[in-house]
Design a protein around this motif. Sequence first.
Motif, PDB file in Angstrom:
ATOM      1  N   ALA A 170       0.834  -1.215   0.000  1.00  0.00           N
ATOM      2  CA  ALA A 170       0.000   0.000   0.000  1.00  0.00           C
ATOM      3  C   ALA A 170       0.863   1.256   0.000  1.00  0.00           C
ATOM      4  N   HIS A 171       1.905   1.246   0.790  1.00  0.00           N
ATOM      5  CA  HIS A 171       2.796   2.415   0.850  1.00  0.00           C
ATOM      6  C   HIS A 171       3.479   2.638  -0.505  1.00  0.00           C
ATOM      7  N   ASN A 172       3.988   1.564  -1.105  1.00  0.00           N
ATOM      8  CA  ASN A 172       4.651   1.681  -2.407  1.00  0.00           C
ATOM      9  C   ASN A 172       3.671   2.098  -3.497  1.00  0.00           C
ATOM     10  N   LEU A 173       2.456   1.569  -3.427  1.00  0.00           N
ATOM     11  CA  LEU A 173       1.425   1.956  -4.389  1.00  0.00           C
ATOM     12  C   LEU A 173       1.103   3.434  -4.246  1.00  0.00           C
ATOM     13  N   ARG A 174       0.944   3.890  -3.022  1.00  0.00           N
ATOM     14  CA  ARG A 174       0.658   5.307  -2.777  1.00  0.00           C
ATOM     15  C   ARG A 174       1.757   6.179  -3.373  1.00  0.00           C
ATOM     16  N   ASP A 175       3.013   5.835  -3.125  1.00  0.00           N
ATOM     17  CA  ASP A 175       4.135   6.619  -3.649  1.00  0.00           C
ATOM     18  C   ASP A 175       4.145   6.632  -5.173  1.00  0.00           C
ATOM     19  N   ALA A 176       3.911   5.470  -5.796  1.00  0.00           N
ATOM     20  CA  ALA A 176       3.900   5.387  -7.260  1.00  0.00           C
ATOM     21  C   ALA A 176       2.732   6.187  -7.834  1.00  0.00           C
ATOM     22  N   TRP A 177       1.584   6.130  -7.172  1.00  0.00           N
ATOM     23  CA  TRP A 177       0.396   6.850  -7.629  1.00  0.00           C
ATOM     24  C   TRP A 177       0.611   8.356  -7.536  1.00  0.00           C
ATOM     25  N   LEU A 178       1.167   8.812  -6.424  1.00  0.00           N
ATOM     26  CA  LEU A 178       1.434  10.243  -6.270  1.00  0.00           C
ATOM     27  C   LEU A 178       2.490  10.715  -7.274  1.00  0.00           C
ATOM     28  N   ALA A 179       3.500   9.891  -7.517  1.00  0.00           N
ATOM     29  CA  ALA A 179       4.523  10.256  -8.500  1.00  0.00           C
ATOM     30  C   ALA A 179       3.922  10.325  -9.905  1.00  0.00           C
ATOM     31  N   HIS A 180       3.012   9.411 -10.210  1.00  0.00           N
ATOM     32  CA  HIS A 180       2.392   9.381 -11.531  1.00  0.00           C
ATOM     33  C   HIS A 180       1.528  10.629 -11.783  1.00  0.00           C
ATOM     34  N   PHE A 181       0.709  11.019 -10.806  1.00  0.00           N
ATOM     35  CA  PHE A 181      -0.214  12.134 -11.000  1.00  0.00           C
ATOM     36  C   PHE A 181       0.342  13.472 -10.525  1.00  0.00           C
ATOM     37  N   GLY A 182       1.394  13.450  -9.723  1.00  0.00           N
ATOM     38  CA  GLY A 182       1.976  14.701  -9.239  1.00  0.00           C
ATOM     39  C   GLY A 182       0.959  15.549  -8.493  1.00  0.00           C
ATOM     40  N   GLU A 183       0.989  16.819  -8.730  1.00  0.00           N
ATOM     41  CA  GLU A 183       0.100  17.731  -8.010  1.00  0.00           C
ATOM     42  C   GLU A 183      -1.358  17.609  -8.445  1.00  0.00           C
ATOM     43  N   ARG A 184      -1.619  16.856  -9.504  1.00  0.00           N
ATOM     44  CA  ARG A 184      -2.995  16.657  -9.980  1.00  0.00           C
ATOM     45  C   ARG A 184      -3.680  15.479  -9.291  1.00  0.00           C
ATOM     46  N   TYR A 185      -3.037  14.889  -8.276  1.00  0.00           N
ATOM     47  CA  TYR A 185      -3.575  13.665  -7.688  1.00  0.00           C
ATOM     48  C   TYR A 185      -4.982  13.846  -7.132  1.00  0.00           C
ATOM     49  N   ARG A 186      -5.343  15.028  -6.674  1.00  0.00           N
ATOM     50  CA  ARG A 186      -6.685  15.235  -6.109  1.00  0.00           C
ATOM     51  C   ARG A 186      -7.786  15.062  -7.164  1.00  0.00           C
ATOM     52  N   LEU A 187      -7.425  15.242  -8.427  1.00  0.00           N
ATOM     53  CA  LEU A 187      -8.401  15.030  -9.506  1.00  0.00           C
ATOM     54  C   LEU A 187      -8.659  13.541  -9.749  1.00  0.00           C
ATOM     55  N   HIS A 188      -7.815  12.700  -9.162  1.00  0.00           N
ATOM     56  CA  HIS A 188      -7.880  11.266  -9.425  1.00  0.00           C
ATOM     57  C   HIS A 188      -7.946  10.460  -8.131  1.00  0.00           C
ATOM     58  N   GLU A 189      -8.554  11.007  -7.084  1.00  0.00           N
ATOM     59  CA  GLU A 189      -8.664  10.302  -5.807  1.00  0.00           C
ATOM     60  C   GLU A 189      -9.341   8.958  -6.000  1.00  0.00           C
ATOM     61  N   THR A 190      -8.863   7.961  -5.313  1.00  0.00           N
ATOM     62  CA  THR A 190      -9.397   6.611  -5.451  1.00  0.00           C
ATOM     63  C   THR A 190      -9.042   5.789  -4.225  1.00  0.00           C
ATOM     64  N   THR A 191      -9.598   4.613  -4.151  1.00  0.00           N
ATOM     65  CA  THR A 191      -9.188   3.613  -3.175  1.00  0.00           C
ATOM     66  C   THR A 191      -8.722   2.401  -3.958  1.00  0.00           C
ATOM     67  N   CYS A 192      -8.090   1.455  -3.288  1.00  0.00           N
ATOM     68  CA  CYS A 192      -7.584   0.286  -3.997  1.00  0.00           C
ATOM     69  C   CYS A 192      -7.647  -0.937  -3.082  1.00  0.00           C
ATOM     70  N   LEU A 193      -8.221  -1.999  -3.586  1.00  0.00           N
ATOM     71  CA  LEU A 193      -8.218  -3.302  -2.917  1.00  0.00           C
ATOM     72  C   LEU A 193      -7.623  -4.300  -3.891  1.00  0.00           C
ATOM     73  N   TRP A 194      -6.861  -5.251  -3.407  1.00  0.00           N
ATOM     74  CA  TRP A 194      -6.230  -6.217  -4.296  1.00  0.00           C
ATOM     75  C   TRP A 194      -6.108  -7.573  -3.613  1.00  0.00           C
ATOM     76  N   ALA A 195      -6.017  -8.604  -4.446  1.00  0.00           N
ATOM     77  CA  ALA A 195      -5.775  -9.966  -3.966  1.00  0.00           C
ATOM     78  C   ALA A 195      -5.128 -10.765  -5.086  1.00  0.00           C
ATOM     79  N   ARG A 196      -4.266 -11.665  -4.684  1.00  0.00           N
ATOM     80  CA  ARG A 196      -3.629 -12.583  -5.636  1.00  0.00           C
ATOM     81  C   ARG A 196      -3.452 -13.918  -4.931  1.00  0.00           C
ATOM     82  N   VAL A 197      -3.805 -15.006  -5.615  1.00  0.00           N
ATOM     83  CA  VAL A 197      -3.669 -16.350  -5.062  1.00  0.00           C
ATOM     84  C   VAL A 197      -2.942 -17.198  -6.089  1.00  0.00           C
ATOM     85  N   ASN A 198      -1.933 -17.949  -5.640  1.00  0.00           N
ATOM     86  CA  ASN A 198      -1.215 -18.813  -6.582  1.00  0.00           C
ATOM     87  C   ASN A 198      -1.909 -20.170  -6.680  1.00  0.00           C
TER      88      ASN A 198
END
Length: 173
Positions: free
Chosen positions: A20-48
């Motif tokens: 979650a922390h790494n995703l947050r950092d990547a998301w903020l880096a991707h959108f920069g100061e425009r991140y408020r225009l793209h607010e979202t939540t994220c849930l994920w799961a992966r099973v092998n």
Amino acid sequence: MQLFRQLARQQRGIAPESVAHNLRDAWLAHFGERYRLHETTCLWARVNDQGHGVAGQAGDGLLLVRSQGVFRIVTDARQGFGNQTTTLAQAAEADCSLTFALCQAGDGVLLMTDGISDDLIPELLEPFFDAIYQRQLSSSKRRMRQWLTRELNGWSTPRHGDDKTIAGIFRTD
């Protein structure tokens, strides 16, 4: 979603609590100061293919897991009012993740946005989980998709306009 997929591929061996922390950092880096225009939540799961999985959440929603026959509500109880949103930008404060094993029939992970979870009765979350599991057992993928679409479009809370997304992974054998 593509940002998360890319991050997940790059960090396959990373500890679940760091996602979650790494995703947050990547998301903020991707959108920069425009991140408020793209607010979202994220849930994920992966099973092998052995049934070992990882799931997590950044922001609002609900994460339910049954692992080795034990049901667990992973998401902390929501604080404040239903119209208050915790987003990915605030994920450092409100993230959760876990590893689990789907060992027996009925084990699974169920993820849903707050458009669904805010309307569920906490004491009935395990029966809700079981109802989704039982329904998918007796349905083809197409019929399950049709049923979920009907249920979400006909949601029983009047004038509830929040998005409603649900996803699950279950062990059936």
